[in-house]
Every structure is written in structure tokens, then in C-alpha cells.
Design a protein around this motif. Structure first.
Motif, PDB file in Angstrom:
ATOM      1  N   GLN A   1       8.363  27.343 -11.363  1.00 23.20           N
ATOM      2  CA  GLN A   1       8.548  25.897 -11.380  1.00 23.20           C
ATOM      3  C   GLN A   1       9.478  25.451 -10.244  1.00 23.20           C
ATOM      4  O   GLN A   1       9.210  24.457  -9.574  1.00 23.20           O
ATOM      5  N   GLU A   2      10.555  26.194 -10.009  1.00 25.34           N
ATOM      6  CA  GLU A   2      11.474  25.836  -8.933  1.00 25.34           C
ATOM      7  C   GLU A   2      10.787  25.925  -7.567  1.00 25.34           C
ATOM      8  O   GLU A   2      10.958  25.050  -6.718  1.00 25.34           O
ATOM      9  N   ARG A   3       9.980  26.956  -7.378  1.00 26.24           N
ATOM     10  CA  ARG A   3       9.235  27.077  -6.115  1.00 26.24           C
ATOM     11  C   ARG A   3       8.224  25.937  -5.973  1.00 26.24           C
ATOM     12  O   ARG A   3       8.017  25.405  -4.888  1.00 26.24           O
ATOM     13  N   ALA A   4       7.602  25.551  -7.069  1.00 28.73           N
ATOM     14  CA  ALA A   4       6.629  24.457  -7.037  1.00 28.73           C
ATOM     15  C   ALA A   4       7.308  23.127  -6.697  1.00 28.73           C
ATOM     16  O   ALA A   4       6.741  22.312  -5.972  1.00 28.73           O
ATOM     17  N   VAL A   5       8.516  22.914  -7.207  1.00 33.59           N
ATOM     18  CA  VAL A   5       9.267  21.694  -6.896  1.00 33.59           C
ATOM     19  C   VAL A   5       9.554  21.639  -5.397  1.00 33.59           C
ATOM     20  O   VAL A   5       9.334  20.622  -4.737  1.00 33.59           O
ATOM     21  N   LEU A   6      10.031  22.743  -4.830  1.00 34.14           N
ATOM     22  CA  LEU A   6      10.305  22.778  -3.393  1.00 34.14           C
ATOM     23  C   LEU A   6       9.026  22.573  -2.581  1.00 34.14           C
ATOM     24  O   LEU A   6       9.023  21.869  -1.568  1.00 34.14           O
ATOM     25  N   SER A   7       7.944  23.173  -3.029  1.00 36.01           N
ATOM     26  CA  SER A   7       6.671  23.032  -2.332  1.00 36.01           C
ATOM     27  C   SER A   7       6.205  21.577  -2.328  1.00 36.01           C
ATOM     28  O   SER A   7       5.747  21.056  -1.312  1.00 36.01           O
ATOM     29  N   LEU A   8       6.327  20.921  -3.458  1.00 35.55           N
ATOM     30  CA  LEU A   8       5.928  19.521  -3.561  1.00 35.55           C
ATOM     31  C   LEU A   8       6.814  18.648  -2.679  1.00 35.55           C
ATOM     32  O   LEU A   8       6.341  17.704  -2.045  1.00 35.55           O
ATOM     33  N   GLU A   9       8.080  18.993  -2.592  1.00 41.23           N
ATOM     34  CA  GLU A   9       9.020  18.198  -1.803  1.00 41.23           C
ATOM     35  C   GLU A   9       8.773  18.348  -0.303  1.00 41.23           C
ATOM     36  O   GLU A   9       9.134  17.472   0.479  1.00 41.23           O
ATOM     37  N   ARG A  10       8.143  19.416   0.116  1.00 43.97           N
ATOM     38  CA  ARG A  10       7.825  19.621   1.540  1.00 43.97           C
ATOM     39  C   ARG A  10       6.724  18.684   2.033  1.00 43.97           C
ATOM     40  O   ARG A  10       6.618  18.420   3.220  1.00 43.97           O
ATOM     41  N   ARG A  11       5.907  18.213   1.121  1.00 43.59           N
ATOM     42  CA  ARG A  11       4.750  17.398   1.504  1.00 43.59           C
ATOM     43  C   ARG A  11       5.160  15.972   1.861  1.00 43.59           C
ATOM     44  O   ARG A  11       6.198  15.484   1.449  1.00 43.59           O
ATOM     45  N   SER A  12       4.300  15.314   2.627  1.00 40.31           N
ATOM     46  CA  SER A  12       4.483  13.883   2.877  1.00 40.31           C
ATOM     47  C   SER A  12       3.505  13.137   1.973  1.00 40.31           C
ATOM     48  O   SER A  12       2.474  13.682   1.571  1.00 40.31           O
TER      49      SER A  12
ATOM     50  N   ALA B   1       1.220   9.628   0.979  1.00 39.82           N
ATOM     51  CA  ALA B   1       0.452   8.534   1.586  1.00 39.82           C
ATOM     52  C   ALA B   1       0.936   7.156   1.158  1.00 39.82           C
ATOM     53  O   ALA B   1       1.032   6.251   1.980  1.00 39.82           O
ATOM     54  N   GLY B   2       1.199   6.974  -0.091  1.00 41.10           N
ATOM     55  CA  GLY B   2       1.535   5.633  -0.548  1.00 41.10           C
ATOM     56  C   GLY B   2       2.379   5.659  -1.805  1.00 41.10           C
ATOM     57  O   GLY B   2       2.683   6.718  -2.341  1.00 41.10           O
ATOM     58  N   PRO B   3       2.753   4.490  -2.269  1.00 40.62           N
ATOM     59  CA  PRO B   3       3.582   4.408  -3.473  1.00 40.62           C
ATOM     60  C   PRO B   3       2.854   4.977  -4.688  1.00 40.62           C
ATOM     61  O   PRO B   3       1.674   4.736  -4.884  1.00 40.62           O
ATOM     62  N   GLY B   4       3.557   5.745  -5.445  1.00 39.61           N
ATOM     63  CA  GLY B   4       2.994   6.319  -6.657  1.00 39.61           C
ATOM     64  C   GLY B   4       2.286   7.648  -6.471  1.00 39.61           C
ATOM     65  O   GLY B   4       2.043   8.359  -7.443  1.00 39.61           O
ATOM     66  N   ALA B   5       1.956   8.010  -5.232  1.00 36.74           N
ATOM     67  CA  ALA B   5       1.217   9.259  -5.009  1.00 36.74           C
ATOM     68  C   ALA B   5       2.056  10.474  -5.391  1.00 36.74           C
ATOM     69  O   ALA B   5       1.557  11.411  -6.016  1.00 36.74           O
ATOM     70  N   LYS B   6       3.324  10.456  -5.026  1.00 37.55           N
ATOM     71  CA  LYS B   6       4.193  11.597  -5.335  1.00 37.55           C
ATOM     72  C   LYS B   6       4.399  11.714  -6.847  1.00 37.55           C
ATOM     73  O   LYS B   6       4.310  12.804  -7.402  1.00 37.55           O
ATOM     74  N   GLU B   7       4.665  10.591  -7.495  1.00 41.24           N
ATOM     75  CA  GLU B   7       4.883  10.618  -8.947  1.00 41.24           C
ATOM     76  C   GLU B   7       3.638  11.106  -9.677  1.00 41.24           C
ATOM     77  O   GLU B   7       3.734  11.869 -10.636  1.00 41.24           O
ATOM     78  N   ARG B   8       2.477  10.699  -9.199  1.00 40.38           N
ATOM     79  CA  ARG B   8       1.218  11.151  -9.800  1.00 40.38           C
ATOM     80  C   ARG B   8       1.066  12.665  -9.615  1.00 40.38           C
ATOM     81  O   ARG B   8       0.695  13.379 -10.542  1.00 40.38           O
ATOM     82  N   ALA B   9       1.369  13.152  -8.426  1.00 37.66           N
ATOM     83  CA  ALA B   9       1.274  14.591  -8.157  1.00 37.66           C
ATOM     84  C   ALA B   9       2.264  15.379  -9.014  1.00 37.66           C
ATOM     85  O   ALA B   9       1.940  16.471  -9.491  1.00 37.66           O
ATOM     86  N   ILE B  10       3.449  14.837  -9.219  1.00 36.91           N
ATOM     87  CA  ILE B  10       4.446  15.502 -10.065  1.00 36.91           C
ATOM     88  C   ILE B  10       3.877  15.693 -11.470  1.00 36.91           C
ATOM     89  O   ILE B  10       3.940  16.785 -12.037  1.00 36.91           O
ATOM     90  N   ARG B  11       3.308  14.642 -12.015  1.00 41.17           N
ATOM     91  CA  ARG B  11       2.752  14.720 -13.376  1.00 41.17           C
ATOM     92  C   ARG B  11       1.543  15.661 -13.445  1.00 41.17           C
ATOM     93  O   ARG B  11       1.429  16.468 -14.361  1.00 41.17           O
ATOM     94  N   GLU B  12       0.649  15.541 -12.458  1.00 37.23           N
ATOM     95  CA  GLU B  12      -0.594  16.323 -12.492  1.00 37.23           C
ATOM     96  C   GLU B  12      -0.369  17.789 -12.148  1.00 37.23           C
ATOM     97  O   GLU B  12      -0.938  18.667 -12.792  1.00 37.23           O
ATOM     98  N   GLN B  13       0.414  18.068 -11.124  1.00 35.52           N
ATOM     99  CA  GLN B  13       0.559  19.437 -10.658  1.00 35.52           C
ATOM    100  C   GLN B  13       1.640  20.220 -11.395  1.00 35.52           C
ATOM    101  O   GLN B  13       1.507  21.424 -11.600  1.00 35.52           O
TER     102      GLN B  13
ATOM    103  N   VAL C   1      14.697  24.802   5.507  1.00 35.98           N
ATOM    104  CA  VAL C   1      14.372  23.536   6.165  1.00 35.98           C
ATOM    105  C   VAL C   1      14.356  22.391   5.153  1.00 35.98           C
ATOM    106  O   VAL C   1      14.981  21.343   5.356  1.00 35.98           O
ATOM    107  N   THR C   2      13.660  22.588   4.055  1.00 36.48           N
ATOM    108  CA  THR C   2      13.563  21.543   3.034  1.00 36.48           C
ATOM    109  C   THR C   2      14.913  21.270   2.391  1.00 36.48           C
ATOM    110  O   THR C   2      15.326  20.116   2.249  1.00 36.48           O
ATOM    111  N   VAL C   3      15.629  22.321   2.011  1.00 36.64           N
ATOM    112  CA  VAL C   3      16.912  22.140   1.332  1.00 36.64           C
ATOM    113  C   VAL C   3      17.921  21.464   2.258  1.00 36.64           C
ATOM    114  O   VAL C   3      18.630  20.538   1.846  1.00 36.64           O
TER     115      VAL C   3
END
Length: 79
Positions: free
Chosen positions: A11-22, A24-36, A63-65
Motif C-alpha cells: 500500500q505504501e509503494r502504491a501511494v508513492l506510485s500514485l503520487e508520481r503521476r500527473s 488531467a483534471g479536477p477529481g481525477a486523482k481522487e477517483r484513482a485513489i478510490r478505484e486503485q 525524487v517523489t519524497v
């Protein structure tokens, strides 16, 4: 072996992986957090904030941290 020597959890690795991404728009990150990750955005940010100060996370993804630390420090400086 100390807690600092334990590897990051999946889970910790997945959080860092998700945080590395850019994002596209509002709500996309929150949706990915819930889904992935299957967690709420609030829980995600709790985990992420703990990882920012975790030496294991720094070793795994410097780099991310370090980017997250700079963002956090800049926000603290504005307060």
C-alpha cells in the motif's frame, strides 16, 4: 531488524506510485485513489504525509519524497 529496516508495504509503494503521476483534471486523482487503492482521499493523504518523513520512502523514491517535502515546506513558509 528495526522498523526502519522493514520494506515499504504494498500500500505504501502504491501511494508513492500514485503520487508520481500527473493528473488531467479536477477529481481525477481522487477517483484513482478510490478505484486503485480502495481507500478514501483523506486516508490517502494521511498515509502520504507519514511517508514524507519515512526514511524508507526516501530510499525507495527520493525524487517523489523530496518533491513532496519541498511542497510541504513551501506551504509552511506561507503560513
Amino acid at each position: 531488524m528495526t522498523a526502519d529496516d522493514d520494506p515499504l508495504s504494498d500500500q505504501e509503494r502504491a501511494v508513492l506510485s500514485l503520487e508520481r503521476r500527473s493528473w488531467a483534471g479536477p477529481g481525477a486523482k481522487e477517483r484513482a485513489i478510490r478505484e486503485q487503492l480502495g481507500i478514501s482521499p483523506v486516508r490517502y493523504y494521511q498515509l502520504l504525509n507519514a511517508l514524507i518523513d519515512d526514511r524508507r520512502a526516501l530510499a525507495a523514491d527520493p525524487v517523489t519524497v523530496n518533491r513532496l517535502r519541498r511542497v510541504r515546506d513551501a506551504r509552511r513558509g506561507r503560513r
